[in-house]
Write a protein that holds these residues in place. Structure first.
Motif, PDB file in Angstrom:
ATOM      1  N   GLY B 129      45.508  -3.683  -1.177  1.00 48.87           N
ATOM      2  CA  GLY B 129      45.310  -4.109  -2.552  1.00 48.87           C
ATOM      3  C   GLY B 129      44.934  -2.961  -3.466  1.00 48.87           C
ATOM      4  O   GLY B 129      44.710  -1.832  -3.016  1.00 48.87           O
ATOM      5  N   PRO B 130      44.895  -3.253  -4.760  1.00 50.31           N
ATOM      6  CA  PRO B 130      44.637  -2.175  -5.736  1.00 50.31           C
ATOM      7  C   PRO B 130      43.176  -1.737  -5.740  1.00 50.31           C
ATOM      8  O   PRO B 130      42.291  -2.469  -5.289  1.00 50.31           O
ATOM      9  N   ALA B 131      42.958  -0.562  -6.278  1.00 48.18           N
ATOM     10  CA  ALA B 131      41.582  -0.074  -6.444  1.00 48.18           C
ATOM     11  C   ALA B 131      40.918  -0.790  -7.622  1.00 48.18           C
ATOM     12  O   ALA B 131      41.589  -1.179  -8.579  1.00 48.18           O
ATOM     13  N   THR B 132      39.622  -0.954  -7.499  1.00 50.30           N
ATOM     14  CA  THR B 132      38.839  -1.496  -8.608  1.00 50.30           C
ATOM     15  C   THR B 132      38.413  -0.340  -9.499  1.00 50.30           C
ATOM     16  O   THR B 132      37.955   0.700  -9.004  1.00 50.30           O
ATOM     17  N   VAL B 133      38.572  -0.510 -10.801  1.00 49.50           N
ATOM     18  CA  VAL B 133      38.117   0.535 -11.724  1.00 49.50           C
ATOM     19  C   VAL B 133      37.053  -0.062 -12.645  1.00 49.50           C
ATOM     20  O   VAL B 133      37.207  -1.166 -13.147  1.00 49.50           O
ATOM     21  N   MET B 134      35.983   0.661 -12.807  1.00 51.44           N
ATOM     22  CA  MET B 134      34.911   0.214 -13.683  1.00 51.44           C
ATOM     23  C   MET B 134      34.474   1.379 -14.569  1.00 51.44           C
ATOM     24  O   MET B 134      34.610   2.548 -14.189  1.00 51.44           O
ATOM     25  N   ALA B 135      33.956   1.048 -15.737  1.00 56.54           N
ATOM     26  CA  ALA B 135      33.472   2.084 -16.653  1.00 56.54           C
ATOM     27  C   ALA B 135      32.198   1.609 -17.312  1.00 56.54           C
ATOM     28  O   ALA B 135      32.078   0.443 -17.710  1.00 56.54           O
ATOM     29  N   GLY B 200      34.114  -1.513 -19.085  1.00 51.32           N
ATOM     30  CA  GLY B 200      35.426  -1.791 -18.521  1.00 51.32           C
ATOM     31  C   GLY B 200      35.333  -2.191 -17.067  1.00 51.32           C
ATOM     32  O   GLY B 200      34.511  -1.657 -16.316  1.00 51.32           O
ATOM     33  N   ASN B 201      36.158  -3.179 -16.685  1.00 48.64           N
ATOM     34  CA  ASN B 201      36.158  -3.642 -15.297  1.00 48.64           C
ATOM     35  C   ASN B 201      37.531  -4.229 -15.025  1.00 48.64           C
ATOM     36  O   ASN B 201      37.947  -5.165 -15.709  1.00 48.64           O
ATOM     37  N   GLY B 202      38.254  -3.664 -14.082  1.00 43.14           N
ATOM     38  CA  GLY B 202      39.588  -4.189 -13.804  1.00 43.14           C
ATOM     39  C   GLY B 202      40.169  -3.579 -12.550  1.00 43.14           C
ATOM     40  O   GLY B 202      39.429  -3.080 -11.690  1.00 43.14           O
ATOM     41  N   LEU B 203      41.491  -3.652 -12.471  1.00 47.14           N
ATOM     42  CA  LEU B 203      42.195  -3.115 -11.315  1.00 47.14           C
ATOM     43  C   LEU B 203      43.026  -1.926 -11.779  1.00 47.14           C
ATOM     44  O   LEU B 203      43.626  -1.955 -12.859  1.00 47.14           O
ATOM     45  N   GLU B 204      43.052  -0.904 -10.965  1.00 47.91           N
ATOM     46  CA  GLU B 204      43.699   0.342 -11.375  1.00 47.91           C
ATOM     47  C   GLU B 204      45.186   0.127 -11.633  1.00 47.91           C
ATOM     48  O   GLU B 204      45.933  -0.293 -10.738  1.00 47.91           O
ATOM     49  N   GLY B 205      45.602   0.386 -12.864  1.00 46.58           N
ATOM     50  CA  GLY B 205      47.019   0.304 -13.212  1.00 46.58           C
ATOM     51  C   GLY B 205      47.565  -1.107 -13.292  1.00 46.58           C
ATOM     52  O   GLY B 205      48.776  -1.310 -13.428  1.00 46.58           O
ATOM     53  N   ILE B 206      46.677  -2.097 -13.202  1.00 47.97           N
ATOM     54  CA  ILE B 206      47.131  -3.491 -13.183  1.00 47.97           C
ATOM     55  C   ILE B 206      46.295  -4.284 -14.175  1.00 47.97           C
ATOM     56  O   ILE B 206      45.095  -4.081 -14.286  1.00 47.97           O
ATOM     57  N   ASP B 227      44.051  -5.090 -20.746  1.00 46.49           N
ATOM     58  CA  ASP B 227      42.806  -5.128 -19.981  1.00 46.49           C
ATOM     59  C   ASP B 227      42.440  -3.717 -19.536  1.00 46.49           C
ATOM     60  O   ASP B 227      43.285  -2.822 -19.483  1.00 46.49           O
ATOM     61  N   TYR B 228      41.187  -3.566 -19.152  1.00 41.02           N
ATOM     62  CA  TYR B 228      40.814  -2.253 -18.632  1.00 41.02           C
ATOM     63  C   TYR B 228      41.474  -2.034 -17.279  1.00 41.02           C
ATOM     64  O   TYR B 228      41.341  -2.860 -16.363  1.00 41.02           O
ATOM     65  N   GLY B 267      37.648  -6.039 -27.416  1.00 42.82           N
ATOM     66  CA  GLY B 267      37.076  -5.466 -26.198  1.00 42.82           C
ATOM     67  C   GLY B 267      38.096  -4.939 -25.210  1.00 42.82           C
ATOM     68  O   GLY B 267      37.734  -4.463 -24.144  1.00 42.82           O
ATOM     69  N   ARG B 268      39.416  -5.046 -25.538  1.00 35.46           N
ATOM     70  CA  ARG B 268      40.414  -4.461 -24.651  1.00 35.46           C
ATOM     71  C   ARG B 268      40.587  -2.978 -24.990  1.00 35.46           C
ATOM     72  O   ARG B 268      39.892  -2.454 -25.865  1.00 35.46           O
ATOM     73  N   TRP B 269      41.499  -2.336 -24.308  1.00 35.13           N
ATOM     74  CA  TRP B 269      41.647  -0.888 -24.472  1.00 35.13           C
ATOM     75  C   TRP B 269      43.045  -0.544 -24.947  1.00 35.13           C
ATOM     76  O   TRP B 269      44.035  -1.071 -24.436  1.00 35.13           O
TER      77      TRP B 269
END
Lengths: 167, 482
Positions: B129-135, B200-206, B227-228, B267-269
């Motif tokens: 699965g994808p990586a989780t990305v947070m900021a 930011g909180n989401g999935l990398e590239g998704i 989304d982030y 709040g999106r990017w």
């Protein structure tokens, strides 16, 4: 600046020697509000007292060796003044509304009510020690008493709170 | 507790705990506490902005859904789960764009808009699965620091690999913050620091994403909003702040591509990528990017973009600082310290774009409305008025560094001080230029003065120039540079 022999202020807002007013205000505003709130039991009043104390101490930054200690003492003294004034005001209001039905009630907290009955020095000692995390020595300096006296105040204050909330 | 020691006795702990809880409750509105963070990482003081954005987003999503479904194969067909949907460019301005302040367009005549593409979240991904990305961003603004996390899952189901990146903060602060991050129960990870908030909180590239490409035969300009999904990771040490579409953005040039990242009102990017072939027109292109025309009731801040000017009083320099607000009948004004009469007095700088719904502790007495707390304001100053660019956020004190050292200059006497102060007062008369002045004699006999000012400005510099290095100046609002 290592030592200041004379400072003349052109306005009521002084700027500083070792620490600027702005830096002082930014650093100590939140703690001052916290201390004052603990002492008076009201965030709004605590903000007002803290603001006044910060302005008062800020004007003397260049003259005091330990602004933080000076601020602690100023907050404690101003909170004591507020208690005296508030007590008079409450007595006047009680007289004014005696026999009148109450038209306003606010949620009460048993512990805050209990704190109200403590003498000011006991209240200051227990709130500053157990909530604001001051040391006995810091409380002693602010209350102008010996650290041993602070320990007595703490003991009596806690005992009084126990007794009050057990009623 | 015995009378001669601080050690609690049995039973004291309960009283002390109750005391702490009671005072915590009273103090819950502490000015130093960061604003509560919603799932999108925004503070409650942004409520009004989000209410508008949310309403707009709901309508936009509804209309977009209709538009997307029209272009999709019938349910049940093999393509119905395709993550990418293409909508042909409309010949007229589409309804979805008429009401969406969170979408942007390039307003240059020689560029042609490509199809508007949408990506829905989230297509099936092979294990693990994808990586989780947070900021997380500093509560005083992204320019005060951001911490980025990529958590890459492992095939064997073991603990994810955590990769960190930080922007605009020193290594030691970043390492301290990283040591504080813990796994969360709702969010993947939690940073329990009062100085940082989740942005930011989401999935990398998704993630949900809209994108569009503009071309002019020479190069391309890509705009995305979604989304982030790790958008901040493109930033690096050469990042510069700027304004795009009326919002603060971060710009970086890397590998020949000029990239700008900013957060939209909802709040999106958003990102803009300008290809290297258009390098000579970068500023012109960025200036021409703005929100779509949203009508008089939902108009976003005007479309303008400038790189920071070297003129400190220029209205294009983005400034940030902390202050209270007071309205004594002349409109809201920034105030440093309010005089503690009731109602209080004060207020130096008129503030434009502010309304009282942006703060949550205002009080009104005798026709005067003011905030008890300080808030951090971001905007521009035109020499008269401060123009707000973002909703203010609750101010969090930041401890400053040590006071600077000055070389003593001998031979100053008390008799020299008063003329110095008088001259300073005469030179700086406008309350918009400064807040306070003081003077003193330092060790060694140096005669000097301190001035605390709202903003740097040519006018203030000119007023202070005759005093040379006798005068030190502290600014409450500083340019958004780092």
């Amino acid at each position: 600046m290592q030592a200041v022999t004379l400072v003349l202020q052109a306005t009521t807002m002084a700027s500083p020697s070792a620490i600027s007013f702005d830096e002082f205000f930014r650093t100590y505003r939140a703690p001052a509000v916290r201390w004052a709130t603990a002492l008076v039991g009201s965030h709004a009043v605590g903000e007002e007292i803290a603001q006044d104390a910060l302005a008062a101490v800020g004007n003397k930054l260049a003259k005091v060796d330990d602004p933080a200690a000076y601020l602690r003492r100023t907050v404690v003294n101003r909170a004591a003044s507020w208690h005296r004034s508030n007590a008079r005001s409450m007595r006047r209001e009680r007289r004014a509304v005696a026999g009148e039905p109450s038209v306003y009630t606010q949620p009460t907290n048993e512990m805050l009510d209990a704190l109200q009955v403590l003498p000011y020095q006991q209240r200051a000692a227990v709130t500053l020690r157990y909530w604001a995390d001051w040391t006995d020595e810091q409380i002693a300096a602010a209350l102008d008493c010996a650290p041993a006296t602070v320990r007595v105040l703490l003991h009596r204050g806690i005992a009084a709170l126990k007794k009050e909330i057990d009623r | 507790m015995n009378e001669h020691g601080s050690q609690p006795e049995p039973g004291d702990d309960e009283v002390i705990d109750r005391l702490r809880s009671a005072l915590d409750e009273v103090h819950s509105a502490d000015a130093s506490a960061p604003m509560p963070v919603s799932a999108s990482g925004r503070s409650t003081s942004n409520g009004r902005w989000f209410a508008i954005a949310a309403a707009v987003a709901l309508v936009a999503v509804g209309v977009a859904a209709i538009a997307v479904n029209r272009g999709r194969p019938a349910p049940g067909s093999t393509d119905s789960l395709t993550a990418t949907t293409t909508i042909e460019p409309p010949t007229t301005v589409p309804t979805v764009e008429e009401i969406d302040p969170n979408w942007f367009e390039l307003k240059l005549a020689d560029f042609t808009a490509g199809p508007l593409r949408t990506e829905a979240c989230c297509p099936p991904m092979p294990a693990p699965g994808p990586a989780t990305v947070m900021a997380w961003g500093d509560v005083n603004g992204l320019d005060h620091g951001a911490l980025l996390l990529t958590a890459t899952p492992k095939l064997d189901g073991g603990e994810p690999q955590l990769d960190w990146k930080w922007l605009m903060m020193p290594d030691d602060r970043a390492n301290t913050l990283i040591s504080e991050v813990v796994p969360g129960s709702g969010l993947p990870y939690v940073l329990p620091s009062q100085s940082m908030q989740l942005i930011g909180n989401g999935l990398e590239g998704i993630g949900n994403l809209r994108s569009q490409t503009w071309t002019n035969g020479t190069g391309t300009v890509d705009i995305t909003v979604g989304d982030y999904r790790g958008q901040l990771a493109v930033l690096s040490g050469t990042t510069e702040p700027m304004i795009i579409a009326g919002r603060i953005a971060w710009r970086v040039r890397r590998d020949g591509v000029d990239t700008v990242v900013w957060q939209t009102p909802d709040g999106r990017w958003a990102t803009v990528f300008i290809s290297d072939a258009l390098a000579s027109r970068e500023d012109e292109i960025l200036a021409a990017i703005g929100p779509v025309d949203v009508g008089p009731d939902l108009t976003m801040p005007s479309t303008s973009i400038t790189t920071p000017s070297t003129d400190p009083a220029s209205s294009t320099v983005v400034l940030r600082g902390a202050a209270s607000v007071i309205d004594s009948g002349k409109g809201p004004m920034l105030a440093n310290v309010l005089r503690s009469s009731l109602p209080p007095q004060g207020g130096d700088i008129p503030i434009d774009g502010f309304d009282w719904s942006m703060v949550d502790d205002e009080q009104t007495v005798g026709g005067v409305t003011w905030t008890e707390r300080w808030y951090t304001f971001t905007g521009t100053w035109d020499g008269t008025t401060f123009h707000l660019l973002e909703p203010p956020i609750a101010y969090v004190p930041v401890k400053g560094g040590p006071a600077p050292d000055y070389t003593p200059t001998p031979n100053c006497t008390e008799a020299d001080l008063m003329p110095l102060l008088d001259s300073l007062q005469a030179a700086i008369q406008s309350p918009a230029l400064h807040i306070s002045t003081s003077a003193g004699i330092q060790a060694g006999g140096r005669c000097d003065a301190d001035v605390t000012a709202w903003f740097d400005s040519d006018a203030l510099r000119a007023a202070l120039a005759p005093f040379g290095d006798q005068v030190r100046v502290t600014y409450l609002f500083e340019p958004l540079h780092r």
